[in-house]
Design a protein around this motif. Structure first.
Motif, PDB file in Angstrom:
ATOM      1  N   LEU A 210      10.984   2.866   0.230  1.00 32.03           N
ATOM      2  CA  LEU A 210       9.694   2.718   1.027  1.00 32.03           C
ATOM      3  C   LEU A 210       9.714   3.668   2.381  1.00 32.03           C
ATOM      4  CD1 LEU A 210       9.389  -1.012   0.426  1.00 32.03           C
ATOM      5  CD2 LEU A 210       8.100   0.546  -0.710  1.00 32.03           C
ATOM      6  N   PRO A 211       9.096   4.493   2.260  1.00 36.84           N
ATOM      7  CA  PRO A 211       9.187   5.465   3.337  1.00 36.84           C
ATOM      8  C   PRO A 211       8.372   5.382   4.671  1.00 36.84           C
ATOM      9  CG  PRO A 211       7.863   6.495   1.884  1.00 36.84           C
ATOM     10  CD  PRO A 211       8.445   5.219   1.013  1.00 36.84           C
ATOM     11  N   ILE A 212       8.722   4.197   5.469  1.00 37.66           N
ATOM     12  CA  ILE A 212       8.192   3.577   6.768  1.00 37.66           C
ATOM     13  C   ILE A 212       8.846   4.774   7.726  1.00 37.66           C
ATOM     14  CG2 ILE A 212       7.850   1.245   5.671  1.00 37.66           C
ATOM     15  CD1 ILE A 212      10.211   0.586   7.630  1.00 37.66           C
ATOM     16  N   ILE A 213       7.969   4.968   8.708  1.00 36.81           N
ATOM     17  CA  ILE A 213       8.559   5.524   9.740  1.00 36.81           C
ATOM     18  C   ILE A 213       8.515   4.394  11.282  1.00 36.81           C
ATOM     19  CG2 ILE A 213       8.023   7.242  11.581  1.00 36.81           C
ATOM     20  CD1 ILE A 213       6.560   9.047   9.332  1.00 36.81           C
TER      21      ILE A 213
ATOM     22  N   PHE B 195       8.933  14.790  20.342  1.00 40.73           N
ATOM     23  CA  PHE B 195       8.513  13.886  19.418  1.00 40.73           C
ATOM     24  C   PHE B 195       7.705  14.400  18.160  1.00 40.73           C
ATOM     25  CE2 PHE B 195       5.339  10.790  17.834  1.00 40.73           C
ATOM     26  CZ  PHE B 195       6.276   9.651  17.933  1.00 40.73           C
ATOM     27  N   ALA B 196       6.907  15.555  18.576  1.00 48.41           N
ATOM     28  CA  ALA B 196       5.967  15.671  17.282  1.00 48.41           C
ATOM     29  C   ALA B 196       6.722  16.421  16.049  1.00 48.41           C
ATOM     30  CB  ALA B 196       4.872  16.736  17.879  1.00 48.41           C
ATOM     31  N   ALA B 197       7.450  17.189  16.359  1.00 50.65           N
ATOM     32  CA  ALA B 197       8.589  18.040  15.590  1.00 50.65           C
ATOM     33  C   ALA B 197       9.294  16.786  14.606  1.00 50.65           C
ATOM     34  CB  ALA B 197       9.354  18.892  16.155  1.00 50.65           C
ATOM     35  N   ALA B 198      10.013  15.838  15.521  1.00 49.84           N
ATOM     36  CA  ALA B 198      10.716  14.717  14.921  1.00 49.84           C
ATOM     37  C   ALA B 198      10.049  14.043  13.886  1.00 49.84           C
ATOM     38  CB  ALA B 198      11.199  13.956  16.001  1.00 49.84           C
ATOM     39  N   PHE B 199       8.593  13.623  14.238  1.00 46.78           N
ATOM     40  CA  PHE B 199       7.789  12.776  13.497  1.00 46.78           C
ATOM     41  C   PHE B 199       7.541  13.753  12.159  1.00 46.78           C
ATOM     42  CE2 PHE B 199       4.154  11.044  11.632  1.00 46.78           C
ATOM     43  CZ  PHE B 199       4.225   9.503  12.054  1.00 46.78           C
ATOM     44  N   LEU B 200       7.208  14.822  12.352  1.00 49.23           N
ATOM     45  CA  LEU B 200       6.964  15.571  11.201  1.00 49.23           C
ATOM     46  C   LEU B 200       8.235  15.705  10.005  1.00 49.23           C
ATOM     47  CD1 LEU B 200       4.672  18.230  12.683  1.00 49.23           C
ATOM     48  CD2 LEU B 200       3.992  16.241  11.403  1.00 49.23           C
ATOM     49  N   ARG B 201       9.339  15.800  10.750  1.00 50.26           N
ATOM     50  CA  ARG B 201      10.446  15.817   9.962  1.00 50.26           C
ATOM     51  C   ARG B 201      10.679  14.591   9.157  1.00 50.26           C
ATOM     52  NH1 ARG B 201      12.545  19.005  14.564  1.00 50.26           N
ATOM     53  NH2 ARG B 201      13.496  17.041  15.151  1.00 50.26           N
ATOM     54  N   ALA B 202      10.598  13.332   9.920  1.00 46.64           N
ATOM     55  CA  ALA B 202      10.599  12.131   9.455  1.00 46.64           C
ATOM     56  C   ALA B 202       9.678  11.949   8.279  1.00 46.64           C
ATOM     57  CB  ALA B 202      10.466  11.154  10.465  1.00 46.64           C
ATOM     58  N   ARG B 203       8.555  12.109   8.420  1.00 51.39           N
ATOM     59  CA  ARG B 203       7.488  12.185   7.463  1.00 51.39           C
ATOM     60  C   ARG B 203       7.722  13.159   6.484  1.00 51.39           C
ATOM     61  NH1 ARG B 203       1.529  13.848   9.386  1.00 51.39           N
ATOM     62  NH2 ARG B 203       1.214  11.700   9.993  1.00 51.39           N
ATOM     63  N   ALA B 204       8.138  14.404   6.501  1.00 53.46           N
ATOM     64  CA  ALA B 204       8.762  15.311   5.294  1.00 53.46           C
ATOM     65  C   ALA B 204       9.887  14.880   4.664  1.00 53.46           C
ATOM     66  CB  ALA B 204       8.873  16.746   5.643  1.00 53.46           C
TER      67      ALA B 204
ATOM     68  N   PHE C 147       0.730  -1.127   0.140  1.00 49.42           N
ATOM     69  CA  PHE C 147       0.186   0.008  -0.079  1.00 49.42           C
ATOM     70  C   PHE C 147       0.840   1.395   0.120  1.00 49.42           C
ATOM     71  CE2 PHE C 147      -2.541  -3.018   2.225  1.00 49.42           C
ATOM     72  CZ  PHE C 147      -3.809  -3.314   1.364  1.00 49.42           C
ATOM     73  N   PRO C 148       1.402   1.734  -1.040  1.00 49.59           N
ATOM     74  CA  PRO C 148       2.655   2.733  -1.253  1.00 49.59           C
ATOM     75  C   PRO C 148       1.760   4.009  -0.760  1.00 49.59           C
ATOM     76  CG  PRO C 148       2.125   1.922  -3.310  1.00 49.59           C
ATOM     77  CD  PRO C 148       1.354   0.778  -2.494  1.00 49.59           C
ATOM     78  N   GLU C 149       0.570   4.188  -1.002  1.00 51.87           N
ATOM     79  CA  GLU C 149      -0.118   5.510  -0.861  1.00 51.87           C
ATOM     80  C   GLU C 149      -0.561   5.657   0.620  1.00 51.87           C
ATOM     81  OE1 GLU C 149      -3.270   2.271  -1.024  1.00 51.87           O
ATOM     82  OE2 GLU C 149      -1.427   2.714  -2.168  1.00 51.87           O
ATOM     83  N   ARG C 150      -0.427   4.517   1.576  1.00 49.12           N
ATOM     84  CA  ARG C 150      -0.913   4.567   3.115  1.00 49.12           C
ATOM     85  C   ARG C 150       0.440   4.919   3.870  1.00 49.12           C
ATOM     86  NH1 ARG C 150      -4.941   0.011   3.461  1.00 49.12           N
ATOM     87  NH2 ARG C 150      -4.802   0.443   5.785  1.00 49.12           N
ATOM     88  N   GLU C 151       0.336   5.698   5.015  1.00 51.05           N
ATOM     89  CA  GLU C 151       1.494   5.778   5.640  1.00 51.05           C
ATOM     90  C   GLU C 151       1.435   4.451   6.672  1.00 51.05           C
ATOM     91  OE1 GLU C 151       3.078   9.500   7.830  1.00 51.05           O
ATOM     92  OE2 GLU C 151       1.399   9.004   9.116  1.00 51.05           O
ATOM     93  N   VAL C 152       2.634   4.104   6.645  1.00 49.99           N
ATOM     94  CA  VAL C 152       2.953   2.874   7.544  1.00 49.99           C
ATOM     95  C   VAL C 152       3.893   3.262   8.774  1.00 49.99           C
ATOM     96  CG1 VAL C 152       4.046   0.485   7.727  1.00 49.99           C
ATOM     97  CG2 VAL C 152       2.675   1.482   5.470  1.00 49.99           C
ATOM     98  N   ILE C 153       3.519   2.956  10.103  1.00 51.48           N
ATOM     99  CA  ILE C 153       4.183   3.189  11.291  1.00 51.48           C
ATOM    100  C   ILE C 153       4.771   1.740  11.942  1.00 51.48           C
ATOM    101  CG2 ILE C 153       4.282   4.412  13.570  1.00 51.48           C
ATOM    102  CD1 ILE C 153       2.216   6.311  12.352  1.00 51.48           C
ATOM    103  N   CYS C 154       5.719   1.756  11.952  1.00 49.12           N
ATOM    104  CA  CYS C 154       6.367   0.522  12.943  1.00 49.12           C
ATOM    105  C   CYS C 154       6.817   1.056  14.171  1.00 49.12           C
ATOM    106  CB  CYS C 154       7.548  -0.099  12.254  1.00 49.12           C
ATOM    107  SG  CYS C 154       8.756  -1.324  13.030  1.00 49.12           S
ATOM    108  N   PHE C 155       6.289   0.120  15.192  1.00 49.22           N
ATOM    109  CA  PHE C 155       6.724   0.392  16.485  1.00 49.22           C
ATOM    110  C   PHE C 155       7.794  -0.731  16.929  1.00 49.22           C
ATOM    111  CE2 PHE C 155       3.927   3.563  17.240  1.00 49.22           C
ATOM    112  CZ  PHE C 155       4.167   4.283  18.631  1.00 49.22           C
TER     113      PHE C 155
END
Length: 549
Positions: free
Chosen positions: A454-457, A511-520, A425-433
């Protein structure tokens, strides 16, 4: 005339295969050569266990067998970790293993393993193809076995010389799914049991669901005002914000939900086996004779009555069973409607994360931020460890095919699963914990994510210990810590070294800023969250456990 390798690939294409996970080996080069001229995506992995877990994830999210290819001996035994997950989790998967040449068998040739003996316990069916002319037969049967009844993994061993044989044989045809449908008398009896109940409850689990069947069952639950629970790590089967949702029946169950299950007078167990973890070691439903009236709906007759003797056993897959419920409605407003509302309110309270805890990083606010900042179709993947509690308790799943987590409790699963989910599902965000221990089990598959863009977070919750084991150790052997401390790399630097994006979070507010940078960044990313080891669960510290609180 075609080679065995070409026939394997022809059979895969005939059965609709679009992707394969593999670690290459000289024992099945003929198959890799045949794949070269097809549109099948070949995902080259870094360790066979990760490849098998990727195939498991594809099977988990689609219902179609995930395909994995590995070489003989060490490659096959590495892949066995993924086989065990697929077996315990009832996931359709087919593992193709290159095998020694036929004239060398039974001599303990180089990397030889007799897979029919080695893998019988962790696969539904294990076979070796000695005659290339029978490849269409074996492969089609593998798809049928993997998907029918209780789904699971199939292993096909491919002798190296068989794959280069040139033979003439039949054209492969796609497998035919086998379905069992509930009878009219069974649906009538279910209706009678519901009409007579005072405290009914439904527990959803297992596989062989689809987005359509999830939607159809939701409509049935609405008509009957039924409280609905999801089994351990099957939470994507019901919308957590729906007023009928009562919470998950898994490790660390909401005590209020546990009480409701024990006091129910009718439990409808739909799709799952309700094994040790979701049943709280068989205490919520007593084995073999539950105190509650039990309706068990399952697609494999060998499981019905195996652990629990049901009052009504229905052999059917969830999709076929739910289709038979169309138009089945109560005669009047169900008398337990207020109880259902109260159970959902209890769930909402239970799934609201705590905002405080020991150390400079609190996971509660991080989970609350994620809930407000990720889409409903985001896929969450994880392996095993105490860190996973933060996802399973505090993330409210909204849609089908958004959860990839092993009910077998296998560490290392999250990252390979996230890679597979993003490829699917390349169009969907994927988060691994992942915990720090969990990540290091298959962390090398981050290189696979980088290679295929594959830009997973990946959120690595790093507390420097094997957390679950330390928790039990502190409880059972207080003051005698042994073999549970870890020394870890700089995970953010590791991500950058692989060619991805890396972040380190040492304070909650970062965390929030780190996550947004990772996404961007548009790259595969690792966010290392440095958690105080005292924060061992959402509500207890290691000090609490040592002191017996």
């Amino acid at each position: 005339m075609k080679t065995g390798g070409q026939l394997i690939v022809d059979a895969l294409v005939a059965n609709g295969v679009k992707r394969v996970a593999c670690v290459p080996g000289e024992s099945y080069l003929a198959v890799l050569d045949a794949l070269h001229d097809t549109d099948v995506d070949v995902l080259v992995c870094r360790q066979e266990g990760g490849a098998a877990m990727m195939a498991d994830c594809w099977g988990r999210l689609t219902g179609e067998p995930g395909i994995c290819m590995v070489t003989r001996g060490p490659g096959a035994t590495n892949a066995s970790a993924g086989l065990h997950i697929a077996r315990q989790d009832s996931i359709p998967m087919i593992l193709f293993i290159g095998q020694v040449q036929r004239d060398a068998r039974e001599r303990e040739a180089f990397q030889e393993v007799e897979y029919r003996r080695a893998f019988t316990e962790v696969a539904k069916w294990v076979a070796e193809i000695d005659d290339a002319r029978r490849i269409p037969e074996f492969v089609t049967r593998a798809f049928a076995v993997a998907t029918s009844g209780r789904p699971g993994p199939v292993v096909l061993a491919l002798p190296e010389d068989m794959l280069t044989d040139e033979v003439e044989t039949v054209e492969p045809k796609a497998y035919m799914p086998v379905e069992a449908h509930p009878g009219r008398k069974q649906i009538a009896e279910l209706t009678r049991l519901l009409e007579a109940a005072e405290r009914p409850l439904v527990i959803l689990g297992g596989t062989r669901w689809s987005e359509q069947s999830v939607t159809a069952f939701t409509e049935f639950a609405e008509r009957w005002s039924l409280p609905v629970s999801c089994s351990f790590r099957r939470q994507m089967l019901f919308d957590h914000q729906h007023p009928n949702y009562a919470g998950d029946s898994g490790i660390g169950i909401n005590p209020a939900l546990g009480k409701e299950i024990r006091e129910a007078d009718l439990v409808v167990l739909l799709g799952g086996r309700y094994s040790e973890m979701p049943s709280s070691t068989y205490s919520l439903l007593q084995s073999p004779y539950p105190a509650q009236k039990l309706v068990h709906v399952y697609p494999d007759p060998s499981e019905l009555g195996r652990v629990y003797r049901p009052d009504l056993a229905i052999c059917a897959a969830p999709e076929d069973f739910v289709a038979a419920l169309d138009g089945v409605s109560p005669k009047s407003t169900p008398r337990w409607a207020a109880r259902t509302v109260a159970m959902h309110e209890s769930f909402l309270k239970w799934s609201t994360p705590p905002m405080a805890g020991p150390g400079a990083v609190q996971m509660g606010p991080i989970m609350a931020w994620l809930e407000d900042n990720v889409a409903d179709d985001t896929i969450f993947a994880n392996g095993a460890g105490n860190y996973a509690t933060w996802v399973h308790r505090f993330h409210r799943f909204r849609r089908f095919a958004t959860q990839a987590a092993p009910t077998s409790g296998s560490m290392g699963y999250g990252l390979p699963a996230a890679v597979a989910a993003k490829q699917l599902f390349p169009e969907r965000e994927v988060i691994c914990f992942a915990g720090d221990g969990c990540f290091m089990m298959h962390g090398q598959e981050f290189a696979t994510a980088v290679r295929y863009n594959l830009p997973i977070i990946t959120v690595v919750v790093n507390n420097g210990i094997y957390g679950t084991i330390r928790m039990h150790q502190e409880r059972e052997y207080p003051g005698r810590v042994s073999a549970t401390d870890l020394t870890n790399p700089d995970f953010a630097a590791l991500a950058i070294a692989y060619g991805g994006h890396g972040e380190t979070v040492e304070k909650t507010e970062d965390f929030a800023a780190a996550f947004l940078r990772a996404r961007a960044s548009g790259k595969p990313a690792i966010i290392e969250v440095k958690l105080d080891p005292e924060a061992i669960t959402p509500t207890r510290t290691l000090s609490d456990i040592r002191s017996g609180k």
